[in-house]
Design a protein around this motif. Structure first.
Motif, PDB file in Angstrom:
ATOM      1  N   ILE A 104     -29.159 -36.103-125.427  1.00 49.90           N
ATOM      2  CA  ILE A 104     -30.436 -35.488-125.760  1.00 49.90           C
ATOM      3  C   ILE A 104     -31.149 -36.348-126.790  1.00 49.90           C
ATOM      4  CG2 ILE A 104     -31.576 -33.419-126.650  1.00 49.90           C
ATOM      5  CD1 ILE A 104     -30.015 -32.985-124.014  1.00 49.90           C
ATOM      6  N   SER A 105     -32.408 -36.671-126.528  1.00 47.44           N
ATOM      7  CA  SER A 105     -33.225 -37.407-127.496  1.00 47.44           C
ATOM      8  C   SER A 105     -33.897 -36.412-128.438  1.00 47.44           C
ATOM      9  CB  SER A 105     -34.281 -38.233-126.757  1.00 47.44           C
ATOM     10  OG  SER A 105     -35.166 -38.854-127.673  1.00 47.44           O
ATOM     11  N   ILE A 106     -33.821 -36.670-129.738  1.00 47.03           N
ATOM     12  CA  ILE A 106     -34.522 -35.846-130.723  1.00 47.03           C
ATOM     13  C   ILE A 106     -35.692 -36.653-131.255  1.00 47.03           C
ATOM     14  CG2 ILE A 106     -34.382 -34.594-132.902  1.00 47.03           C
ATOM     15  CD1 ILE A 106     -31.511 -34.018-132.399  1.00 47.03           C
ATOM     16  N   ASP A 107     -36.883 -36.272-130.835  1.00 45.78           N
ATOM     17  CA  ASP A 107     -38.116 -36.949-131.236  1.00 45.78           C
ATOM     18  C   ASP A 107     -38.557 -36.382-132.591  1.00 45.78           C
ATOM     19  OD1 ASP A 107     -40.953 -37.456-131.597  1.00 45.78           O
ATOM     20  OD2 ASP A 107     -40.995 -38.119-129.509  1.00 45.78           O
ATOM     21  N   LEU A 108     -38.680 -37.264-133.592  1.00 51.13           N
ATOM     22  CA  LEU A 108     -38.981 -36.849-134.959  1.00 51.13           C
ATOM     23  C   LEU A 108     -40.428 -37.088-135.362  1.00 51.13           C
ATOM     24  CD1 LEU A 108     -35.697 -38.401-136.294  1.00 51.13           C
ATOM     25  CD2 LEU A 108     -36.162 -35.958-136.223  1.00 51.13           C
ATOM     26  N   THR A 109     -41.284 -37.458-134.409  1.00 53.66           N
ATOM     27  CA  THR A 109     -42.640 -37.862-134.771  1.00 53.66           C
ATOM     28  C   THR A 109     -43.502 -36.708-135.256  1.00 53.66           C
ATOM     29  OG1 THR A 109     -43.291 -37.703-132.434  1.00 53.66           O
ATOM     30  CG2 THR A 109     -42.662 -39.876-133.262  1.00 53.66           C
ATOM     31  N   ARG A 110     -43.138 -35.470-134.916  1.00 57.89           N
ATOM     32  CA  ARG A 110     -43.911 -34.330-135.423  1.00 57.89           C
ATOM     33  C   ARG A 110     -43.538 -33.981-136.869  1.00 57.89           C
ATOM     34  NH1 ARG A 110     -44.002 -30.131-130.197  1.00 57.89           N
ATOM     35  NH2 ARG A 110     -44.800 -31.652-128.676  1.00 57.89           N
ATOM     36  N   MET A 111     -42.438 -34.525-137.352  1.00 65.26           N
ATOM     37  CA  MET A 111     -42.063 -34.354-138.759  1.00 65.26           C
ATOM     38  C   MET A 111     -42.751 -35.481-139.536  1.00 65.26           C
ATOM     39  SD  MET A 111     -38.035 -33.309-138.344  1.00 65.26           S
ATOM     40  CE  MET A 111     -37.782 -33.129-140.111  1.00 65.26           C
ATOM     41  N   ASN A 112     -44.045 -35.309-139.752  1.00 63.45           N
ATOM     42  CA  ASN A 112     -44.870 -36.430-140.220  1.00 63.45           C
ATOM     43  C   ASN A 112     -45.680 -36.080-141.460  1.00 63.45           C
ATOM     44  OD1 ASN A 112     -46.677 -34.673-139.053  1.00 63.45           O
ATOM     45  ND2 ASN A 112     -47.636 -36.182-137.711  1.00 63.45           N
ATOM     46  N   LEU A 122     -43.472 -43.728-159.627  1.00 63.35           N
ATOM     47  CA  LEU A 122     -43.553 -44.694-158.533  1.00 63.35           C
ATOM     48  C   LEU A 122     -42.587 -44.341-157.406  1.00 63.35           C
ATOM     49  CD1 LEU A 122     -43.803 -48.058-160.551  1.00 63.35           C
ATOM     50  CD2 LEU A 122     -45.663 -46.644-159.662  1.00 63.35           C
ATOM     51  N   THR A 123     -42.590 -43.048-157.002  1.00 68.12           N
ATOM     52  CA  THR A 123     -41.789 -42.619-155.866  1.00 68.12           C
ATOM     53  C   THR A 123     -42.620 -41.706-154.966  1.00 68.12           C
ATOM     54  OG1 THR A 123     -40.878 -40.622-156.909  1.00 68.12           O
ATOM     55  CG2 THR A 123     -39.680 -42.687-157.248  1.00 68.12           C
ATOM     56  N   VAL A 124     -42.188 -41.629-153.717  1.00 68.80           N
ATOM     57  CA  VAL A 124     -42.822 -40.732-152.745  1.00 68.80           C
ATOM     58  C   VAL A 124     -41.726 -40.218-151.822  1.00 68.80           C
ATOM     59  CG1 VAL A 124     -43.349 -42.622-151.145  1.00 68.80           C
ATOM     60  CG2 VAL A 124     -44.677 -40.526-151.035  1.00 68.80           C
ATOM     61  N   THR A 125     -41.854 -38.960-151.392  1.00 66.44           N
ATOM     62  CA  THR A 125     -40.888 -38.373-150.468  1.00 66.44           C
ATOM     63  C   THR A 125     -41.619 -37.963-149.198  1.00 66.44           C
ATOM     64  OG1 THR A 125     -39.481 -37.579-152.265  1.00 66.44           O
ATOM     65  CG2 THR A 125     -39.189 -36.538-150.118  1.00 66.44           C
ATOM     66  N   VAL A 126     -41.057 -38.376-148.057  1.00 64.86           N
ATOM     67  CA  VAL A 126     -41.736 -38.174-146.775  1.00 64.86           C
ATOM     68  C   VAL A 126     -40.758 -37.663-145.733  1.00 64.86           C
ATOM     69  CG1 VAL A 126     -43.345 -40.058-147.269  1.00 64.86           C
ATOM     70  CG2 VAL A 126     -41.301 -40.520-145.898  1.00 64.86           C
ATOM     71  N   GLN A 127     -41.307 -37.056-144.683  1.00 67.89           N
ATOM     72  CA  GLN A 127     -40.514 -36.746-143.502  1.00 67.89           C
ATOM     73  C   GLN A 127     -40.347 -38.012-142.665  1.00 67.89           C
ATOM     74  OE1 GLN A 127     -42.882 -33.323-142.006  1.00 67.89           O
ATOM     75  NE2 GLN A 127     -41.029 -32.098-142.347  1.00 67.89           N
ATOM     76  N   PRO A 128     -39.352 -38.035-141.774  1.00 67.77           N
ATOM     77  CA  PRO A 128     -39.025 -39.296-141.085  1.00 67.77           C
ATOM     78  C   PRO A 128     -40.065 -39.781-140.101  1.00 67.77           C
ATOM     79  CG  PRO A 128     -37.768 -37.482-140.167  1.00 67.77           C
ATOM     80  CD  PRO A 128     -38.441 -36.953-141.393  1.00 67.77           C
ATOM     81  N   GLY A 129     -40.939 -38.870-139.601  1.00 71.49           N
ATOM     82  CA  GLY A 129     -41.933 -39.277-138.622  1.00 71.49           C
ATOM     83  C   GLY A 129     -43.185 -39.884-139.212  1.00 71.49           C
TER      84      GLY A 129
END
Length: 475
Positions: A104-112, A122-129
């Motif tokens: 199964i492919s888990i597409d992470l682009t909507r976690m954006n 000087l830091t930033v936290t982001v979702q993987p997409g």
């Protein structure tokens, strides 16, 4: 260190595991419209930019929108011992996302989403997409930027998973130096956090570095904390052409050894410049080119540029052209980043087998020039670009995917190049990762003992081998 002695077998081993209907039904029940079994969607998620063209697609695609979605998908797959393949934007060059064992492919682009910007730290936290361009667009109002630039507009999750770098690495380092902390979903569907926003730590094993570069084989990255940097006060770019590749390379070596803090320095060979001119309708001088960029104060940038221009002149550099405005710099770097597409379009229907060696800067000329001579003698069309400031360069051998003879020639060239790089105490992959294509070379480079230790770690964290199986090493 083991010396490569024979051409590695590079056809991926396809061992499709069955995906039970019960799992597909459970995924459909949990995810509804976020699950797709449409062939077009599956095929999109079952191919990348590598030269591998005959791997079946995944059985289904889950479009995750949260860490909980990833957890639930992994837990369902783990219950049936079905593989999970994380997916970003599909820009991999080494077959990382191909479903060689099904799954199964888990597409992470909507976690954006950009989750937090801590400008003072000087830091930033982001979702993987989140993609690198999106990130820089969202933080530019703070006067900060994220420098890692692999060319493609890759996702931060994918860049972390492959330990990506790119054109700015000579000054700002790679993802290894710029990822501070991660949130990861393990093979058991648990959520763990590694690292903190602190600049340093001596607390326990460095799990962040373990997952950065693991290529999806140990867990699914669902959150990334990054270092970011102040935008430089002044930026200037320049191009310079040389009569020989040796002259260009020696200019780079002397620049680095003198400690000039150049931000980017890229090599583009004359043949690739010609491809770029045709593809992008440019009028660049068709010689061997260095494309350089300088960051700092106005006085510092001027001093750096003058020093490099003097060094280039000693090595027969000519046709210096400066680009001081953002528009001019964008035009030049867009051309550089389009090298792959320009090359592929120069031979319609071809596929590119890409190389990714990196050597100590003092051995760059030895490795590169011999490899150019071999490529020229082979008759295989190719393009050549390189982040030569840190000893990393790429050939792209342009082959007819239906020609076994051309594929064999290209793989032989790649094998000779990697063998040379490893003998010079370099690496088979500076930034693309191992994936499918470089599994044999990993043993040559690291040795059987080190790879056995990697397998032990994999077995401990993923005992049922569901996390992107068949990549990095044969399980």
């Amino acid at each position: 260190m083991n010396a490569p002695t024979a051409l590695h077998h590079v056809t991926p081993e396809i061992r499709q595991r069955p995906v039970p209907e019960a799992l597909l039904a459970a995924l459909k029940d949990r995810f509804g419209a976020q699950l797709s079994t449409a062939m077009a969607v599956r095929e999109q998620h079952g191919r990348d930019e590598s030269a591998f063209t005959s791997v079946p697609p995944p059985a289904a695609v889950v479009f995750a929108e949260s860490t909980t979605d990833v957890q639930d998908a992994v837990r369902l797959c783990a219950g049936h011992r079905v593989p999970v393949i994380p997916y970003g934007v599909g820009s991999s060059l080494e077959g990382h996302l191909l479903a060689v064992q099904g799954g199964i492919s888990i597409d992470l682009t909507r976690m954006n989403r950009v989750l937090s910007v801590n400008a003072e730290d000087l830091t930033v936290t982001v979702q993987p997409g989140v993609t690198r361009k999106q990130l820089n667009e969202e933080i530019k109002s703070t006067g900060l930027f994220f420098p890692i630039d692999p060319g493609a507009d890759a996702t931060i999750g994918g860049m972390s998973a492959t330990r990506a770098s790119g054109t700015n690495a000579v000054r700002y380092g790679t993802m290894r130096e710029n990822v501070l902390a991660l949130e990861v979903v393990t093979a058991q569907g648990e959520v763990i956090r590694t690292g903190t926003r602190a600049k340093k730590s001596s607390a326990g094993y460095d799990l962040t570095r373990l997952f950065v570069g693991s290529e999806g084989t140990l867990g699914v990255i669902t959150e990334v904390t990054l270092r970011i940097y102040p935008l430089p006060e002044a930026v200037s770019a320049a191009i310079c052409t040389f009569p020989t590749i040796a002259d260009a390379v020696n200019t780079v070596i002397q620049t680095i050894q003198l400690g000039v803090p150049i931000a980017r320095v890229e090599l583009i060979d004359a043949g690739t410049v010609a491809m770029l001119n045709r593809y992008a309708k440019l009028s660049l001088h068709e010689g061997h080119m260095l494309l350089m960029e300088f960051h700092g104060s106005p006085a510092g940038v001027r001093e750096q540029a003058e020093t490099v221009q003097d060094i280039a002149s000693e090595h027969h550099g000519a046709d210096f052209q400066w680009a001081d405005t953002p528009e001019e710099r964008t035009r030049l770097w867009t051309a550089r980043h389009n090298a792959y597409f320009a090359a592929v379009q120069s031979r319609p229907g071809c596929r590119a087998i890409s190389t990714d060696t990196c050597v100590p800067i003092s051995r760059l000329a030895d490795c590169l020039l011999d490899s150019v001579a071999e490529a020229d003698a082979s008759g295989i069309p190719y393009f050549l670009v390189g982040h030569v400031g840190d000893g990393n360069f790429h050939f792209g051998y342009l082959i007819d995917p239906d020609s076994a003879e051309e594929r064999a020639k290209a793989e032989a060239l790649n094998h000779a190049l990697v063998s040379r790089a490893i003998a010079l105490q370099g690496t088979c992959t500076g930034e693309h990762g191992v994936g499918l294509h470089k599994m044999g070379f990993l043993i040559d480079e690291a040795g059987e003992g080190a790879v056995a230790m990697m397998r032990t770690i994999k077995q401990a964290l993923d005992p049922h081998n569901i996390m992107n199986p068949g990549k990095v090493f044969a399980a």
